[in-house]
Design an enzyme around this catalytic site. Structure first.
Site, PDB file in Angstrom:
ATOM      1  CD  GLU A 129      67.637  -0.913  66.116  1.00 19.74           C
ATOM      2  OE1 GLU A 129      66.523  -0.507  65.477  1.00 19.74           O
ATOM      3  OE2 GLU A 129      68.793  -0.104  66.121  1.00 19.74           O
ATOM      4  CD  GLU A 188      63.232   4.140  68.206  1.00 19.38           C
ATOM      5  OE1 GLU A 188      62.489   3.630  68.093  1.00 19.38           O
ATOM      6  OE2 GLU A 188      64.597   3.943  67.943  1.00 19.38           O
TER       7      GLU A 188
HETATM    8  C1  RAM Z   1      68.183   3.233  66.505  1.00 18.69           C
HETATM    9  C2  RAM Z   1      67.976   2.781  67.697  1.00 18.69           C
HETATM   10  C3  RAM Z   1      68.732   3.202  68.816  1.00 18.69           C
HETATM   11  C4  RAM Z   1      69.497   4.523  68.507  1.00 18.69           C
HETATM   12  C5  RAM Z   1      70.120   4.322  67.333  1.00 18.69           C
HETATM   13  C6  RAM Z   1      71.202   5.347  66.775  1.00 18.69           C
HETATM   14  O1  RAM Z   1      68.539   2.229  65.721  1.00 18.69           O
HETATM   15  O2  RAM Z   1      66.728   3.529  68.233  1.00 18.69           O
HETATM   16  O3  RAM Z   1      68.075   3.314  70.187  1.00 18.69           O
HETATM   17  O4  RAM Z   1      70.122   5.001  69.486  1.00 18.69           O
HETATM   18  O5  RAM Z   1      69.353   4.253  66.474  1.00 18.69           O
END
Ligand code: RAM
Length: 916
Positions: free
Chosen positions: A483, A761
């Site tokens: 990502e 996260e």
């Molecule tokens: C995910 C990632 C990012 C987030 C988005 C909406 O891909 O964790 O940090 O905020 O989603």
């Protein structure tokens, strides 16, 4: 200072001196392409209360002229102004590829003039794109590996200067006469190449020699060709180079990338595979020794096949000088231990989760294959657990040439990791076999924080690491899985922490361009990620409010107005797009992200992002709240730009949204917004839209919910920032502090109890299972708490009326259990410092206010000593028996305010003592 005084010819000499001259936020920048660059300086002075009242800038074509106080390009004359940040060049048109010298002197509040500062310089690159004569070139055969170019040329006389202007997609490495030029890695910064391509300028004067010379360039795939399954013809690696050589006799020679002048290209590189996500494979047996030096035999045995390069069209984007700090290797990390969990498998613990790569030293037989697998966590058996990387391989492979000790580090990839699993190593590796290389945009760290609570210090440390691990020309969400994108929603809350910890003026300016580049030209709709690839959509979820929050933070923290001017019309377009979404009732029902990734029990199981959508907080409440926030910011921008009518229009819009929000979501009987969960109640409080008479009741509801959850938060990535700040501002720092120092799930302390050296996260500790698809262990969004340390514990606050810390407030909050805190920020004007320490009898506060700045310094009144306290500064009485006694220099007045005595001061270092 003595240097300056020596040079000074003025008769009235002020002891204050302008120093630290910056042009476009850089010291002596090389290769800018801004027709009217901005100048900034600081002032040093050994007395209090220094205020600049005027300045004079001189810009000359040579140091000699400048030394005679002649600014033939620009002599601003004496300009009556206190501004020392972002003064726009107002002289004769600058020319391409010229060096200019400048200096400044200032007048203080008493009208005394300083001597001139030391000279600084800046050099232009191509102000005019037609100066580019080079052509984009590529390899004829596009292998998955990397493409190499070379060209030899003769220099037959003395040179005075040489500059290389280069860009290469995805990444390039420039070499001259066998050596790498400069210290950039993963260059150029990532942009949407169809819109904008950044080039770098290198001073290569000392890389060249009389006789035959050779240039070599290697290209990597980078973001240009990030997917290894992508059809290669759609993302051909390519480069553009222009080398200007100036001879002592006044002649100039230009060497450009093209097909005619002796360039050769080969795809027989030792880098046989490279990918941002997947890693790099380097086969040292394929090295072409001497390929980047003169005299290399291109027809020699095993020297690869070299052909004329292919001319390609180029990606189409505008060529712009890279103005942001290049990505560099910032530091080295030594592993703290190496284990041997299985035969032939060695696992290095770097002791820190970080972004970068590993350098390896190895000796063995030709053809031996050594691999390094990178990971954030381990399995119980001690081997690396890479389940959270999704499809990213994060694997570097080195194949030995078998010639003594070989040292390898990759060029065109980077990883997010704490552990490195080494396999295939010939013999037994030791702790020195691997060195960690920390790699990020080389932005300047400007903040420091510490306090008497070790957990808080550890959280701060984790936040700073996580932030720095996610600055790679784009503020990314994570550095490890497939990502690594610039998510605007995360930045909405992360940005404030980031601007305290790093000087991001240049990086954010660049990212603002990335967002605008991705904006729908007709619709004005922005995207969830910028540059816009892979994930997210257009229109963005309104939580992507960082688009407007950035310019506002840059204005407040760095005094930057240009970013507001540049993007004002585009920001307007986005806000009117949101108005379209809202329609006549001013409510935006469009929400795809919302208050993202709350604790699992609060989320919709199975929703996108591995159950990351809140099951409780209404998306419409969050979207509409941000619509309001954007309208408020637009009104502020309009005011800054002097567009009074538009400011009023946006204020009216904000009022209508506020009313609609309260009508739709607020229940005046229960004093709850929406379902009354933490996020739903705290967001309106943060936005300041709760009717005055209901505020306390909404706060009480919020606190009841926190208590019901055993002092835990239930918020997602956005409202977590707000909950801590709202509680503090509304008189409940005790609750905020309890949440911040909580150690059980969900909390930052819980992460640390699991050994985290960065911020995760998710609130959950995920190493497998159903959340694994979205379980980065190096994710800055919950690092938003970092701003709270500076703003509330150290008490350092910007002031809208004095952008760039020209006015600011120091107002520390002192929760029970904390008896010391200190924070400092290197601002555009100098260091702002706040340090306090207390015991049961006294409080000591030290504050530094930079020159040309004023501060409001608020000393908390001891709760249990009402009226019976005195405040001194530097031993002199300032406040006694409820009155300002005003004995200290530089302290103008004092007022009583919400349990604080606030003093107005000029610049200087202050030492307050409150005794009771
Ligand atoms: C995910 C990632 C990012 C987030 C988005 C909406 O891909 O964790 O940090 O905020 O989603």
């Amino acid at each position: 200072m003595t240097d300056c005084l020596k040079n000074c010819e003025s008769t009235v000499i002020n002891e204050c001196v302008p120093v630290d001259l910056m042009c476009e936020y850089a010291t002596d920048p090389l290769g800018i392409d801004i027709a009217k660059p901005r100048f900034s300086w600081k002032t040093v002075c050994n007395r209090r209360g220094m205020k600049q009242t005027s300045y004079q800038i001189l810009v000359a074509k040579s140091l000699e002229m400048l030394e005679q106080d002649i600014g033939e390009m620009w002599d601003s004359g004496k300009v009556e102004s206190g501004i020392s940040i972002g003064v726009v060049y107002g002289g004769k048109p600058l020319e391409n590829r010229k060096c200019y010298w400048w200096k400044v002197r200032i007048w203080d509040e008493e009208g005394n003039v300083s001597c001139y500062s030391k000279a600084a310089k800046f050099e232009t690159a191509f102000l005019d794109a037609s100066e580019w004569k080079a052509q984009w070139i590529a390899c004829l055969i596009t292998k998955p590996g990397s493409c190499m170019f070379r060209r030899e040329f003769r220099i037959d006389r003395e040179i005075t200067q040489a500059r290389a202007y280069i860009t290469g997609l995805g990444y390039y490495e420039l070499r001259i006469n066998g050596n790498k030029v400069g210290d950039h890695v993963l260059d150029p910064g990532w942009t949407d190449y169809t819109k904008r391509v950044l080039y770098s300028t290198y001073d290569v004067t000392n890389n060249l020699k009389i006789g035959m010379n050779a240039i070599g360039v290697i290209l990597g795939n980078g973001w240009h060709c990030f997917s290894e399954t992508e059809e290669r013809s759609k993302c051909i690696p390519q480069m553009l180079l222009q080398l200007h050589i100036n001879y002592a006799d006044g002649e100039e020679e230009i060497i450009v990338s093209d097909r005619r002048s002796g360039w050769y290209a080969s795809s027989d590189s030792p880098i046989v595979q490279n990918s941002i996500y997947n890693g790099e494979t380097y086969d040292a047996r394929l090295e072409k020794t001497g390929w980047d030096m003169a005299g290399f035999d291109m027809n020699g045995k095993d020297q690869g096949s070299w052909d004329l390069p292919l001319i390609v069209e180029g990606p189409g984007g505008e060529l712009r000088a890279q103005a942001l700090e290049p990505i560099k290797v910032i530091s080295d990390i030594k592993p703290i231990r190496v284990t041997n969990p299985a035969p032939g498998i060695y696992v290095y613990d770097m002791g820190q989760n970080f972004a970068g790569w590993a350098k390896i030293r190895v000796k063995g037989d030709r053809g031996t294959v050594v691999t390094m697998k990178f990971a954030e966590v381990l399995y119980e058996d001690g081997t690396v657990n890479r389940e959270n990387l999704r499809t990213a391989r994060q694997l570097d492979t080195y194949i030995l040439k078998g010639e003594g000790v070989e040292v390898y580090e990759p060029r065109f990839t980077y990883h997010g990791f704490r552990y490195v699993q080494l396999e295939g190593f010939p013999g037994e590796p030791d702790i020195n076999t691997i060195t960690g290389r920390v790699v990020r945009s080389s932005v300047e760290p400007i903040g420091s924080f510490s306090c008497s609570n070790t957990l808080v210090n550890q959280i701060h440390r984790n936040v700073v690491w996580t932030e720095s691990n996610n600055l790679h020309s784009v503020p990314t969400d994570c550095p490890q899985r497939d990502e690594r994108l610039g998510w605007l929603n995360d930045m909405t809350v992360r940005a404030e922490e980031a601007v305290f910890n790093f000087n991001l003026a240049r990086l954010y300016s660049k990212w603002m361009d990335d967002i605008t580049d991705a904006q729908g030209e007709k619709t004005g709709a922005i995207t969830d990620v910028a540059p816009f690839i892979r994930y997210g959509g257009r229109p963005a979820d309104p939580v992507a409010s960082s688009y407007l929050i950035f310019p506002w933070l840059m204005y407040l923290h760095y005094g930057d107005i240009k970013v507001i001017e540049t993007h004002y019309e585009n920001m307007k377009k986005w806000v009117s797009y949101m108005s379209g979404l809202a329609g006549e009732d001013y409510i935006i029902n469009y929400s795809r992200i919302g208050d993202w990734a709350p604790p699992f029990a609060q989320a919709i199981e199975g929703s996108v992002g591995a159950s990351a959508i809140s099951a409780i907080t209404p998306g419409a409440l969050i979207s509409t709240g941000y619509y309001y926030y954007n309208a408020v910011l637009m009104a502020k921008f309009a005011k800054v730009l002097g567009r009074a009518e538009e400011a009023v229009e946006y204020e009216e819009l904000a009022d209508k949204i506020k009313e609609a929000m309260n009508n739709t979501f607020f229940d005046r009987d229960t004093n709850n917004y929406g379902p009354g969960n933490q996020a739903s109640n705290v967001f309106p409080l943060y936005l300041g839209i709760v009717p005055e008479e209901n505020k306390q009741a909404v706060l009480d509801n919020l606190i009841n919910d926190i208590v019901k959850n055993d002092t835990h938060i239930t918020t997602g990535n956005l409202c977590t920032k707000y909950i801590i700040e709202v509680l503090t501002e509304m008189g409940r720092v005790d609750v905020a502090y309890a949440l911040v120092t909580q150690t059980t799930y969900p909390s930052w302390g819980y992460m640390i109890s699991k050994g985290a050296t960065t911020i995760w996260e998710r609130w959950e500790y995920v190493t497998g299972g159903k959340l694994i698809e979205m379980a980065s262990h190096n994710h800055p969004m919950y690092g938003s708490v970092g701003a709270w340390f500076y703003k509330y514990l150290a008490g350092i606050n910007v002031n809208e009326e004095g952008p760039g810390f020209s006015k600011f407030t120091i107002k520390p909050y002192m929760p029970d259990g904390l008896d010391f805190a200190e924070g400092s920020v290197k601002t555009m004007l100098g260091v702002v410092l706040s340090r306090w320490k207390r015991n049961d009898k006294a409080l000591n506060m030290e504050v530094a206010v930079p020159c040309n700045s004023t501060a409001k310094i608020c000393v908390p009144v001891p709760g249990d000593a009402k009226g019976k306290f005195i405040i001194k500064e530097g031993g002199r009485s300032l406040w006694q028996e409820g009155k300002f006694t005003g004995n200290a220099a530089g302290v103008a007045k004092a007022i009583e305010e919400d349990g604080y005595i606030c003093f107005e001061t000029g610049s200087g270092e202050y030492h307050f003592e409150c005794i009771w």
